[in-house]
Motif scaffolding. Sequence first.
Motif, PDB file in Angstrom:
ATOM      1  N   ALA A  17       0.840  -1.208   0.000  1.00  0.00           N
ATOM      2  CA  ALA A  17       0.000   0.000   0.000  1.00  0.00           C
ATOM      3  C   ALA A  17       0.871   1.253   0.000  1.00  0.00           C
ATOM      4  O   ALA A  17       0.571   2.233  -0.691  1.00  0.00           O
ATOM      5  N   VAL A  18       1.961   1.213   0.750  1.00  0.00           N
ATOM      6  CA  VAL A  18       2.850   2.378   0.816  1.00  0.00           C
ATOM      7  C   VAL A  18       3.583   2.577  -0.510  1.00  0.00           C
ATOM      8  O   VAL A  18       3.599   3.691  -1.064  1.00  0.00           O
ATOM      9  N   CYS A 135      -7.624   0.511  13.638  1.00  0.00           N
ATOM     10  CA  CYS A 135      -6.175   0.434  13.496  1.00  0.00           C
ATOM     11  C   CYS A 135      -5.548   1.769  13.872  1.00  0.00           C
ATOM     12  O   CYS A 135      -6.226   2.803  13.900  1.00  0.00           O
ATOM     13  N   THR A 136      -4.255   1.706  14.157  1.00  0.00           N
ATOM     14  CA  THR A 136      -3.514   2.864  14.661  1.00  0.00           C
ATOM     15  C   THR A 136      -2.148   2.916  13.999  1.00  0.00           C
ATOM     16  O   THR A 136      -1.477   1.883  13.886  1.00  0.00           O
ATOM     17  N   HIS A 153      -8.175   4.774  12.748  1.00  0.00           N
ATOM     18  CA  HIS A 153      -9.443   4.675  12.035  1.00  0.00           C
ATOM     19  C   HIS A 153     -10.231   3.524  12.628  1.00  0.00           C
ATOM     20  O   HIS A 153      -9.655   2.501  13.000  1.00  0.00           O
ATOM     21  N   CYS A 154     -11.554   3.701  12.721  1.00  0.00           N
ATOM     22  CA  CYS A 154     -12.363   2.648  13.332  1.00  0.00           C
ATOM     23  C   CYS A 154     -13.224   1.940  12.299  1.00  0.00           C
ATOM     24  O   CYS A 154     -13.516   2.483  11.231  1.00  0.00           O
ATOM     25  N   VAL A 155     -13.587   0.718  12.628  1.00  0.00           N
ATOM     26  CA  VAL A 155     -14.526  -0.073  11.817  1.00  0.00           C
ATOM     27  C   VAL A 155     -15.501  -0.743  12.783  1.00  0.00           C
ATOM     28  O   VAL A 155     -15.162  -0.969  13.951  1.00  0.00           O
ATOM     29  N   PRO A 156     -16.716  -1.081  12.313  1.00  0.00           N
ATOM     30  CA  PRO A 156     -17.648  -1.783  13.200  1.00  0.00           C
ATOM     31  C   PRO A 156     -17.249  -3.244  13.369  1.00  0.00           C
ATOM     32  O   PRO A 156     -16.638  -3.842  12.482  1.00  0.00           O
ATOM     33  N   VAL A 157     -17.609  -3.803  14.515  1.00  0.00           N
ATOM     34  CA  VAL A 157     -17.535  -5.257  14.702  1.00  0.00           C
ATOM     35  C   VAL A 157     -18.955  -5.779  14.491  1.00  0.00           C
ATOM     36  O   VAL A 157     -19.888  -5.337  15.172  1.00  0.00           O
ATOM     37  N   LEU A 158     -19.124  -6.680  13.537  1.00  0.00           N
ATOM     38  CA  LEU A 158     -20.459  -7.179  13.199  1.00  0.00           C
ATOM     39  C   LEU A 158     -20.715  -8.515  13.894  1.00  0.00           C
ATOM     40  O   LEU A 158     -19.772  -9.254  14.221  1.00  0.00           O
ATOM     41  N   GLU A 168      -9.815  -8.576   8.011  1.00  0.00           N
ATOM     42  CA  GLU A 168      -9.880  -8.057   6.642  1.00  0.00           C
ATOM     43  C   GLU A 168     -10.475  -6.646   6.621  1.00  0.00           C
ATOM     44  O   GLU A 168      -9.978  -5.769   5.900  1.00  0.00           O
ATOM     45  N   ARG A 169     -11.531  -6.436   7.425  1.00  0.00           N
ATOM     46  CA  ARG A 169     -12.154  -5.096   7.463  1.00  0.00           C
ATOM     47  C   ARG A 169     -11.162  -4.062   8.015  1.00  0.00           C
ATOM     48  O   ARG A 169     -11.055  -2.946   7.500  1.00  0.00           O
ATOM     49  N   ILE A 170     -10.428  -4.451   9.043  1.00  0.00           N
ATOM     50  CA  ILE A 170      -9.420  -3.540   9.613  1.00  0.00           C
ATOM     51  C   ILE A 170      -8.294  -3.299   8.607  1.00  0.00           C
ATOM     52  O   ILE A 170      -7.820  -2.170   8.439  1.00  0.00           O
ATOM     53  N   LEU A 171      -7.889  -4.367   7.909  1.00  0.00           N
ATOM     54  CA  LEU A 171      -6.756  -4.258   6.977  1.00  0.00           C
ATOM     55  C   LEU A 171      -7.029  -3.210   5.889  1.00  0.00           C
ATOM     56  O   LEU A 171      -6.121  -2.475   5.483  1.00  0.00           O
ATOM     57  N   GLN A 172      -8.291  -3.166   5.428  1.00  0.00           N
ATOM     58  CA  GLN A 172      -8.615  -2.168   4.390  1.00  0.00           C
ATOM     59  C   GLN A 172      -8.323  -0.762   4.900  1.00  0.00           C
ATOM     60  O   GLN A 172      -7.865   0.098   4.145  1.00  0.00           O
ATOM     61  N   GLU A 173      -8.595  -0.530   6.179  1.00  0.00           N
ATOM     62  CA  GLU A 173      -8.319   0.797   6.754  1.00  0.00           C
ATOM     63  C   GLU A 173      -6.825   0.993   7.008  1.00  0.00           C
ATOM     64  O   GLU A 173      -6.304   2.101   6.887  1.00  0.00           O
ATOM     65  N   GLU A 174      -6.120  -0.080   7.368  1.00  0.00           N
ATOM     66  CA  GLU A 174      -4.657   0.020   7.511  1.00  0.00           C
ATOM     67  C   GLU A 174      -4.041   0.523   6.216  1.00  0.00           C
ATOM     68  O   GLU A 174      -3.125   1.351   6.226  1.00  0.00           O
ATOM     69  N   HIS A 175      -4.564   0.005   5.104  1.00  0.00           N
ATOM     70  CA  HIS A 175      -3.992   0.369   3.799  1.00  0.00           C
ATOM     71  C   HIS A 175      -4.252   1.833   3.457  1.00  0.00           C
ATOM     72  O   HIS A 175      -3.628   2.373   2.550  1.00  0.00           O
TER      73      HIS A 175
END
Length: 202
Positions: A17-18, A135-136, A153-158, A168-175
Amino acid sequence: MKTIAVLASGRGSNFSAVIDRIRDQKIPAVCVALITDNPDARAIDRAAEAGIPSVVVDYCAYPNRRAYEVDLFAAIEATGADLIVLAGYMRILGDRIVHACAGRMINIHPALLPSFSGLHAQRQALEYGVRVAGCTVHFVDTGMDSGPIILQHCVPVLDGDDEDALSERILQEEHRILPEAVRLFCEDRLTISGRRVLIKQG
Ligand code: GAR
């Protein structure tokens, strides 16, 4: 133009991603090296595809962590990089390296710190039962995932989430936030002020 070196231990999707954002000229930087502790890291293939030199400092080839870190430190210093990015680097760094890189080493962690530091952060979040994960990106200090926070950045836990789905949901925000933090650093827009990181508006 800043130079960056990336430390990664495995898959290397954050590394990708970087370097993709650098290639697209969204980050004013040159990635001068990938450094890995794992000769089988997929990040090595990603570096090769991008024409970035890899340096393998194989943790398992050393009798102890101290000996490993002597060569790791030499590899980091040899890059001459302005910024060291820990992108899925899965070992704790010793104080000598952290001190030498103070203010110029950042890490991505798959949790909303200070909750769930250390390994298996996403599993820890699920086991705790939080409704919001994330993620941070933070500067590295001598503690465990404890340095001043740059971006989160935050994501919901479903309800149906297992560890893979949440990861995977967190990883998208990490990127998103790791390249963004690298960009802010490379544009000289980050100032550490005690525990806080101040971001100069662009
Ligand atoms: C990422 O989720 C990163 O946040 C995490 O490892 C994964 C590496 O994925 N790092 C840590 O848990 C560090 N404590 P990647 O190799 O595809 O970037």
